[in-house]
Design a protein around this motif. Structure first.
Motif: not given
Length: 155
Positions: A61, A73, A75, A82-83, A85-86, A88-90
């Motif tokens: 990442y 990837t 991010l 917000q990144n 959080e992105k 963490s979601k991934v």
């Protein structure tokens, strides 16, 4: 007598200044101790390059604003909430023993605003094979200039 007093004060001030200077020089190493990764969680660029070359299963990442390493990837800067959080979601749906490498490489690691929040997100989710790419200077010097694989060649 007055001359002796001035010399004594000058010597004391000299030693006080030296102690303060040596303490100031120790601050960066103290700062390193507060990093969310351990020495064993730093991955050398040559190791990651070999893993990519061999086609090993690894999730990479880019949590900065630099070029993408082959297979990474992108991010975005993890200094922005917000990144993180992105990221963490991934990570949420991945097995905890998945090999994961995060990197930035925008600047020297001790100054990078992105790697600490991203690595903290890895730790918060308790990944057992989480690594930070050890780019002490930057991505250009320690990855691109060595000819390691990028998603797209730099022009």
């Amino acid at each position: 007598m007055n001359n002796l007093f001035l010399k004594t004060v000058a010597i004391v001030l000299f030693f006080v200044a030296r102690v303060n200077t040596s303490n100031a020089q120790q601050l960066p190493s103290a700062k390193l101790q507060s990093n969310p990764w351990t020495k064993n969680q730093l991955m050398e660029p040559s190791v990651l390059a070999k893993m990519i070359e061999k086609g090993q299963k690894i999730r990479i990442y880019n949590i900065g604003v630099v070029e993408d390493i082959k297979g990474a990837t992108h991010l975005g800067a993890a200094s922005e909430k917000q990144n993180v959080e992105k990221l963490s979601k991934v990570l949420k749906g991945l097995p905890k023993n998945e090999t994961i490498v995060v990197y930035c490489g925008c600047c020297p690691m001790d100054k990078c605003p992105n790697i600490r929040p991203a690595f903290k997100a890895l730790n918060d989710q308790k990944f057992t094979k989480a690594y930070l790419l050890n780019l002490t200077v930057n991505l250009k010097t320690e990855w691109i200039n060595k000819g390691y694989p990028l998603a797209q060649p730099v022009k």
